[in-house]
Structures are given as structure tokens and as C-alpha cells.
Design a protein around this motif. Structure first.
Motif, short mmCIF file in Angstrom:
data_model
loop_
_atom_site.label_atom_id
_atom_site.label_comp_id
_atom_site.label_asym_id
_atom_site.label_seq_id
_atom_site.Cartn_x
_atom_site.Cartn_y
_atom_site.Cartn_z
N LYS A 46 0.91 -1.54 -0.10
CA LYS A 46 0.17 -0.32 0.04
C LYS A 46 0.79 0.86 -0.32
N GLN A 47 0.51 2.33 -0.46
CA GLN A 47 1.28 3.87 -0.69
C GLN A 47 1.46 3.83 0.54
N SER A 48 0.18 3.92 1.36
CA SER A 48 0.20 4.19 3.06
C SER A 48 1.50 4.16 3.64
N ASN A 49 2.09 3.04 3.43
CA ASN A 49 2.75 1.72 4.19
C ASN A 49 4.40 2.43 3.61
N ARG A 50 4.81 2.81 2.58
CA ARG A 50 5.89 3.07 1.67
C ARG A 50 6.43 4.23 1.84
N VAL A 51 7.90 3.79 1.77
CA VAL A 51 8.85 4.83 2.27
C VAL A 51 9.98 4.74 1.07
#
Length: 86
Positions: free
Chosen positions: A44-49
Motif C-alpha cells: 500500500k502506498q500509505s506503508n511505502r517509504v
């Protein structure tokens, strides 16, 4: 470390092309890997760094991906095993 949610796609592509971003990580699982990793592309984009280097990812407490960074993962796992034996 740059959270994916905090960067525009256009700026992200520019940073990747310039080499300022070299790796991606999963914020929840604390795993980092190559930008081309299939596992990383599914998160998920919200988990990606994003990280600029291996050193930055490790300094932030992330471990290597077992899929796209097998050698680094094996070294990490070996180090963790020997630490646990003492």
C-alpha cells in the motif's frame, strides 16, 4: 526517509532518475528493498517509504527484503542468529 504519501509522483520520478532515491521500504514491516521488487510494488502506498541508501535504511531500523535482496537478507539473518546465540 521520505513517506510516499508526502511526495508528488512527478517529484518522485525525478528523484529516482537523479539517484536521490535508491530503495523503497515498508513502514509497517520495517523491510527495505529494490525499487523493482515485486513485493514492494504490491504494498500500500500509505506503508511505502523511500531511502537514498542502504545505510539510511539500516540506520532507520529496516531489514533487507528476502525476495529482491537475498544475499543481504542472508547476511542480516546470519548476524541476527549469532547475536541470539550469545
Amino acid at each position: 526517509m521520505i513517506p510516499h504519501e508526502e511526495i508528488a509522483e512527478r517529484d518522485l520520478r525525478k528523484l529516482i532518475r537523479s539517484g536521490s532515491i535508491a530503495l523503497a521500504g515498508n513502514r509497517q514491516l520495517k523491510i527495505y528493498g529494490l525499487l523493482s521488487c515485486r513485493s514492494g510494488k504490491r504494498m500500500k502506498q500509505s506503508n511505502r517509504v523511500f531511502f537514498s541508501s542502504y545505510a539510511e535504511a539500516v540506520r532507520m531500523g529496516y531489514r533487507p527484503c528476502g525476495h529482491c535482496m537475498r544475499m543481504e537478507y542472508a547476511k542480516w539473518k546470519g548476524t541476527r542468529s549469532s547475536e541470539n546465540q550469545h
